[in-house]
Write a protein that holds these residues in place. Structure first.
Motif, short mmCIF file in Angstrom:
data_model
loop_
_atom_site.label_atom_id
_atom_site.label_comp_id
_atom_site.label_asym_id
_atom_site.label_seq_id
_atom_site.Cartn_x
_atom_site.Cartn_y
_atom_site.Cartn_z
N MET A 545 0.83 -1.21 0.00
CA MET A 545 0.00 0.00 0.00
C MET A 545 0.86 1.26 0.00
O MET A 545 0.58 2.22 -0.73
N THR A 546 1.91 1.24 0.79
CA THR A 546 2.73 2.44 0.93
C THR A 546 3.49 2.74 -0.36
O THR A 546 3.50 3.89 -0.84
N PHE A 547 4.13 1.73 -0.94
CA PHE A 547 4.92 2.00 -2.14
C PHE A 547 4.04 2.18 -3.37
O PHE A 547 4.46 2.85 -4.34
N GLY A 548 2.83 1.63 -3.38
CA GLY A 548 1.88 1.97 -4.44
C GLY A 548 1.49 3.44 -4.36
O GLY A 548 1.39 4.14 -5.38
N TRP A 549 1.27 3.91 -3.15
CA TRP A 549 0.92 5.32 -2.90
C TRP A 549 2.10 6.23 -3.25
O TRP A 549 1.92 7.27 -3.89
N ILE A 550 3.30 5.82 -2.85
CA ILE A 550 4.51 6.59 -3.18
C ILE A 550 4.68 6.69 -4.70
O ILE A 550 5.01 7.76 -5.24
N ALA A 551 4.45 5.57 -5.39
CA ALA A 551 4.59 5.56 -6.85
C ALA A 551 3.65 6.58 -7.49
O ALA A 551 4.04 7.34 -8.39
N ALA A 552 2.40 6.60 -7.03
CA ALA A 552 1.43 7.54 -7.60
C ALA A 552 1.83 8.98 -7.30
O ALA A 552 1.70 9.86 -8.16
N LYS A 553 2.31 9.23 -6.08
CA LYS A 553 2.77 10.59 -5.75
C LYS A 553 3.89 11.03 -6.69
O LYS A 553 3.90 12.15 -7.19
N HIS A 554 4.84 10.12 -6.90
CA HIS A 554 5.98 10.49 -7.76
C HIS A 554 5.53 10.71 -9.19
O HIS A 554 5.91 11.71 -9.83
N ALA A 555 4.72 9.78 -9.71
CA ALA A 555 4.29 9.89 -11.11
C ALA A 555 3.46 11.15 -11.35
O ALA A 555 3.55 11.76 -12.41
N ALA A 556 2.67 11.55 -10.36
CA ALA A 556 1.83 12.73 -10.50
C ALA A 556 2.60 14.02 -10.21
O ALA A 556 2.04 15.11 -10.31
N GLY A 557 3.87 13.87 -9.82
CA GLY A 557 4.70 15.04 -9.54
C GLY A 557 4.34 15.77 -8.27
O GLY A 557 4.55 16.97 -8.13
N LEU A 558 3.79 15.01 -7.30
CA LEU A 558 3.31 15.63 -6.06
C LEU A 558 4.36 15.70 -4.98
O LEU A 558 4.20 16.44 -4.01
N GLY A 559 5.40 14.89 -5.07
CA GLY A 559 6.41 14.90 -4.02
C GLY A 559 5.78 14.70 -2.67
O GLY A 559 5.02 13.77 -2.45
N ASN A 560 6.05 15.61 -1.74
CA ASN A 560 5.49 15.51 -0.40
C ASN A 560 4.35 16.52 -0.18
O ASN A 560 4.03 16.87 0.94
N GLN A 561 3.71 16.94 -1.27
CA GLN A 561 2.67 17.95 -1.13
C GLN A 561 1.50 17.47 -0.30
O GLN A 561 0.79 18.27 0.32
N LEU A 562 1.25 16.17 -0.28
CA LEU A 562 0.13 15.63 0.48
C LEU A 562 0.57 15.13 1.84
O LEU A 562 -0.21 14.52 2.56
N ALA A 563 1.84 15.32 2.19
CA ALA A 563 2.35 14.82 3.48
C ALA A 563 1.70 15.56 4.64
O ALA A 563 1.35 16.73 4.52
#
Length: 563
Positions: A545-563
Motif C-alpha cells: 500500500m505504501t509504495f503503491g501510494w509513493i509511486a502515484a505521488k511520484h508519477a503525478a509530480g506531487l512529491g510531499n505535497q500531500l504529506a
C-alpha cells in the motif's frame, strides 16, 4: 508515435491493496486511472490474506509508543543489507517508515475505516533494538460486502474469514473455555451473524474487509475504472520509457496508453511450479496459500524489458500440514499456532529439534528449507502429548475429542503410547526422539529453552496460550503424558517475496541501477523492501500500500505535497 486504443494518466496492473491506494491518490491529484485485473475477482492476494498492515508510528498507537528513529533502528537491526538483498537499503526502509503512517492517514481520510490490529501483537523480533512488544499492526474493520452493490459484491475475491469479527477478536476465540469475556464475545459474534443473515448482510473480515473497503472508496470516488478478466501480456516501450500495456478487451488485444506511468502490482509466482523449481527448489505450489492467478507473468515480462529481478529465492513461508481435505481447502491448514503452543515441539527426520518452534512463520519455513539441505527435514514432525490434545485444536481442524478417530484412521496423525513407539511410527530414531523430548522437558522444568530461546520473545508468548500457568512462560510445556502424537509439517507459504528491484520512489530499476522511466512496481511483484526478513505481521500488505501510494505521488509530480 505509438498508437493506443485508449489512454489514461495511470495504468495499474493487478488489483491488490497497493493498486487501490495509488488510484485514490491519483484521483485526489485530478488524474485518470485504470486497474487491469487478470482474474475474474478484485482484491488479489491481499483479499485472501489477514489484511494486516505493519505501520510504524501509526495514528492508532499511543503518543510516545513509537517514533521514526525507533522504527528505523528496528528495521536496520532486523533486515541485513548485502548484494543478495538489493530490494532493501537503509534509505528504502526509512522511506517506508516515513511514508507508511502518512499513507494510512490519507487512506483513512478517504473513508476507509481502520483500527489498531491489537494492543498486543508484537514485532516478530521484538527483542532487537527498536522492537515493539505491543503492536504496530493496523487492520480494517469488518465489512458488509453487499455495500458494493449487485455488480461488484460478487467480484470481491473470497476472504479466508467471512464473519463479522475483528481479526484480533477472532484469534481469542480458541481460548473461550477459559474466559467469560471471550464467551460473551463469541455469543455477540454469533448474534451478529444471525442478524446479518436476516437483514441481508454478507460480512467479511481480515483482507477481504480491507479490500472491500478500499474497493468501495475507489468506486464511490470514481478513482479508477476497474476491469476484471483483463490480463496484461506486454509493457509497451517508447525507446527507454514505458508508455502503456497490452491487455485484452472483448476478446482481442487492447493497447492502453499511460501518460504518467504504469504501476505493476501483479502478484508473485507462487502458482508457477517451474519458476519455483528454478528459484526456490524444494517448495511446492500445492502447499501455497497464494491465489490461482499468481503465475509470475509480469516477472518474466519485466525481466524481458531489462528490469533486475532479485531475492527470487524468497517466499513468505507459512508452515502447513497435509491434514485430511487439505488439497481442496481454500486456505491450507496452517500449523504456526500448533507448534507454538505448550506441550509441542518440532523435530527433523533424525528426531532432533533444530529451531524455535514459535516466532516468524517466514523464518520458520526458511529454517526448514535450510535444514533440509543437510538433514532430511521435509516433512518435519510436530510432536505433542495428551496434555496438548486435551487443550488445543490442531492445525485448524478442531479438537481431538471430536476428530481423533478420523485423524488416526487417515494416517495423517500418528499416535503411540510411548515416545519410542511414536518414533517407530514416523520412521525417526526412537532413542534420538526420546532424548530430544527429555531435553525439552528439562528446559521446561529449568525455566529456559537453552537451545533456541523459545519464550524469550514477546511474540513467542503471543503464539502460546495466555491462560497457561504450568510452565516458565506461555509457550513452553512438558511432553510427558501419553499417548503421544505426531503430524507432518511442510514449508508452505502465503506468497513469493522476490521480484523487480525498485528505488525509494517505487521506480523499477535495471541491472545497472538506472531507472526504467514510466515504470513503477509494488507488492510481491517486487524484491521486498524488507529484504529477506519479515519484521512483523503485515510486512507485505503495509509496504504494498505504501509504495503503491509513493509511486502515484511520484508519477503525478506531487512529491510531499500531500504529506
Amino acid at each position: 508515435m505509438t498508437q493506443f486504443d485508449e489512454t489514461f494518466d495511470w495504468v495499474v496492473v493487478g488489483s491488490g491493496a497497493g493498486s487501490m491506494a495509488s488510484a485514490l491518490l491519483m484521483k485526489q491529484a485530478g488524474k485518470s486511472a485504470v486497474i487491469l485485473e487478470k482474474a475474474p475477482w478484485v482484491g488479489g492476494t491481499t483479499c485472501k490474506s489477514g489484511g494486516v498492515m505493519w505501520i510504524p508510528g501509526n495514528r492508532f498507537m499511543d503518543p510516545g509508543e513509537d517514533s521514526l528513529e525507533k522504527a528505523c533502528q528496528y528495521l536496520d537491526a532486523v533486515v541485513p543489507d548485502g548484494p543478495d538483498s538489493p530490494g532493501t537499503s537503509p534509505a528504502r526502509r526509512r522511506a517506508y517508515a516515513v511514508e507508511a503512517p502518512k499513507m494510512l492517514d490519507f487512506i483513512v481520510a478517504q473513508g476507509v475505516r481502520m483500527e489498531r490490529g491489537s494492543t498486543f501483537w508484537p514485532d516478530y523480533y521484538d527483542e532487537l533494538p527498536g522492537g515493539v512488544k505491543t503492536s504496530r499492526t493496523v487492520t480494517a474493520l469488518p465489512f458488509d460486502k453487499n455495500q458494493l452493490g449487485k455488480e461488484w459484491a460478487p467480484k470481491l475475491r473470497q476472504g479466508f474469514l467471512e464473519v463479522p469479527v475483528r481479526l484480533d477478536d477472532g484469534m481469542k476465540l480458541p481460548f473461550m473455555r477459559h474466559s467469560w469475556a471471550i464467551k460473551r464475545l463469541f455469543f455477540k459474534i454469533a448474534l451478529k451473524v444471525v442478524a446479518g443473515k436476516l437483514t441481508g448482510k454478507h460480512w467479511v473480515t481480515a483482507g477481504a474487509a480491507l479490500q472491500g473497503r478500499m474497493l468501495k472508496a475507489v468506486l464511490e470516488k470514481e478513482a479508477a475504472q476497474i476491469r476484471t478478466d483483463s490480463p496484461v501480456s506486454e509493457v509497451i516501450m517508447d525507446g527507454d520509457r514505458a508508455v502503456g500495456v497490452v491487455t485484452v478487451r472483448d476478446g482481442r488485444p487492447w493497447r492502453v496508453g499511460a501518460k504518467l506511468g504504469v504501476l505493476m502490482n501483479a502478484g508473485g509466482f507462487s502458482m508457477n511450479q517451474a519458476m519455483r523449481d528454478q528459484h526456490m527448489p524444494g517448495t511446492h505450489s500445492k502447499w501455497s496459500n497464494g491465489i490461482e492467478s499468481d503465475t509470475g507473468d509480469m516477472h518474466v515480462e519485466l525481466a524481458a524489458k531489462g528490469a533486475q529481478l532479485a531475492q527470487m529465492d524468497q517466499m513468505v513461508g507459512f508452515q502447513m500440514t497435509e491434514a485430511p481435505g487439505w488439497d481442496t481447502d481454500y486456505v491450507k491448514p496452517g500449523t504456526q499456532s500448533t507448534t507454538g503452543k505448550p506441550h509441542a515441539i518440532q523435530v527433523d527426520q533424525t528426531g532432533v529439534r533444530y529451531m524455535n518452534e514459535g516466532g516468524s512463520y517466514e523464518e520458520f519455513c526458511e529454517n526448514m528449507l535450510v535444514r533440509n539441505r543437510t538433514v532430511p527435514a521435509i516433512p518435519s514432525w510436530a510432536i505433542m502429548d495428551q496434555q496438548y490434545m486435551d487443550e488445543y485444536a490442531v492445525a485448524g481442524r478442531g479438537t481431538a475429542k471430536k476428530n481423533m478417530a478420523q485423524w488416526v484412521a487417515s494416517g495423517w496423525m500418528r499416535r503411540a503410547d510411548t515416545v519410542e513407539a511414536l518414533g517407530a511410527l514416523i520412521d525417526v530414531p526412537a532413542d534420538a526422539l526420546k532424548d530430544t523430548v527429555e531435553r525439552w522437558n528439562g528446559f521446561v522444568r529449568g525455566g529456559r529453552d537453552e537451545d533456541f530461546q523459545r519464550g524469550v520473545r514477546a511474540y513467542d508468548n503471543w503464539l502460546g496460550d495466555p491462560f497457561f500457568k504450568d510452565g516458565p512462560n506461555q509457550c513452553m510445556g512438558t511432553i510427558e503424558k501419553g499417548p503421544f502424537y505426531a503430524i507432518p509439517i511442510v514449508p508452505g507459504d502465503v506468497g513469493t517475496y522476490g521480484g523487480v528491484v525498485c528505488d525509494c520512489d517505487s521506480r523499477v530499476l535495471r541491472e545497472d541501477g538506472s531507472v526504467i522511466a514510466g515504470l513503477y512496481a509494488c507488492g510481491v511483484t517486487t524484491a521486498s523492501p524488507m529484504g529477506r526478513v519479515y519484521p512483523g505481521a503485515g510486512a507485505s500488505v503495509g509496504p504494498s500500500m505504501t509504495f503503491g501510494w509513493i509511486a502515484a505521488k511520484h508519477a503525478a509530480g506531487l512529491g510531499n505535497q500531500l504529506a
